[in-house]
Enzyme design. Structure first.
Site, PDB file in Angstrom:
ATOM      1  CB  THR A  15      -0.930   0.026   1.232  1.00 37.30           C
ATOM      2  OG1 THR A  15      -0.148   0.106   2.422  1.00 37.30           O
ATOM      3  CG2 THR A  15      -1.823  -1.195   1.275  1.00 37.30           C
ATOM      4  CG  ASP A  16      -1.102   4.854  -1.375  1.00 39.98           C
ATOM      5  OD1 ASP A  16      -1.767   4.679  -0.321  1.00 39.98           O
ATOM      6  OD2 ASP A  16      -1.617   5.262  -2.426  1.00 39.98           O
ATOM      7  CD  GLN A  17       3.541   8.920   2.715  1.00 35.27           C
ATOM      8  OE1 GLN A  17       3.037   9.839   2.081  1.00 35.27           O
ATOM      9  NE2 GLN A  17       4.625   9.053   3.451  1.00 35.27           N
ATOM     10  CB  ILE A  20      -4.958   3.256  -1.522  1.00 35.48           C
ATOM     11  CG1 ILE A  20      -6.082   4.012  -0.793  1.00 35.48           C
ATOM     12  CG2 ILE A  20      -5.420   2.775  -2.889  1.00 35.48           C
ATOM     13  CD1 ILE A  20      -6.508   5.291  -1.467  1.00 35.48           C
TER      14      ILE A  20
END
Length: 134
Positions: A15-17, A20
């Site tokens: 995931t990203d920050q 997501i």
């Protein structure tokens, strides 16, 4: 048609920050579904490579409809609509726990002789295994 559905939990590293799942990881889940489908049929990529056939990716298509999130249990539906010759095409649908469609995609893999690195037909025993399950 041959179908399978496999469940995976979205890992933090994917995931990203914002929590997501990064777009590139959908393709990794496609690969996981292909591997699991082959295992469910009684074979594997490793076995095919031992028999002298490799299956490189030739094409990838992916359409993003909704986001998958960290720790969400997703289902990857994989479909094979026709028997392979020198190529094999898989289609995918990824759903969240609420059965909302998140992503659709497809991959085309080729068959190559591992020694010559030249294209070849799908191994007969692999095609027969698929025929039994379609």
């Amino acid at each position: 048609m041959l179908e399978g559905e496999f469940k995976f939990r979205v890992w933090y590293k994917d995931t990203d920050q914002m929590g997501i799942m990064h777009h590139s990881n959908y393709i990794c889940y496609y690969e996981a579904a292909r591997s699991e489908l082959m295992r469910s049929l009684g074979t594997s990529y490793a076995q095919m490579e031992q028999e002298g056939v490799m299956m490189p990716i030739l094409e990838v298509h992916s359409k993003y409809l909704r986001s998958a999130h960290y720790d969400e249990l997703i289902s990857v539906r994989i479909m094979l609509r026709e028997l392979p010759m020198a190529r094999i095409t898989f289609e995918y649908e990824i759903y969240n726990e609420q059965r909302e469609l998140l992503n659709t995609g497809s991959t085309v893999l080729g068959f190559i002789n591992s020694q010559t690195r030249r294209p070849c037909r799908a191994p007969r025993n692999f095609v027969e295994l698929l025929e039994k399950n379609m």
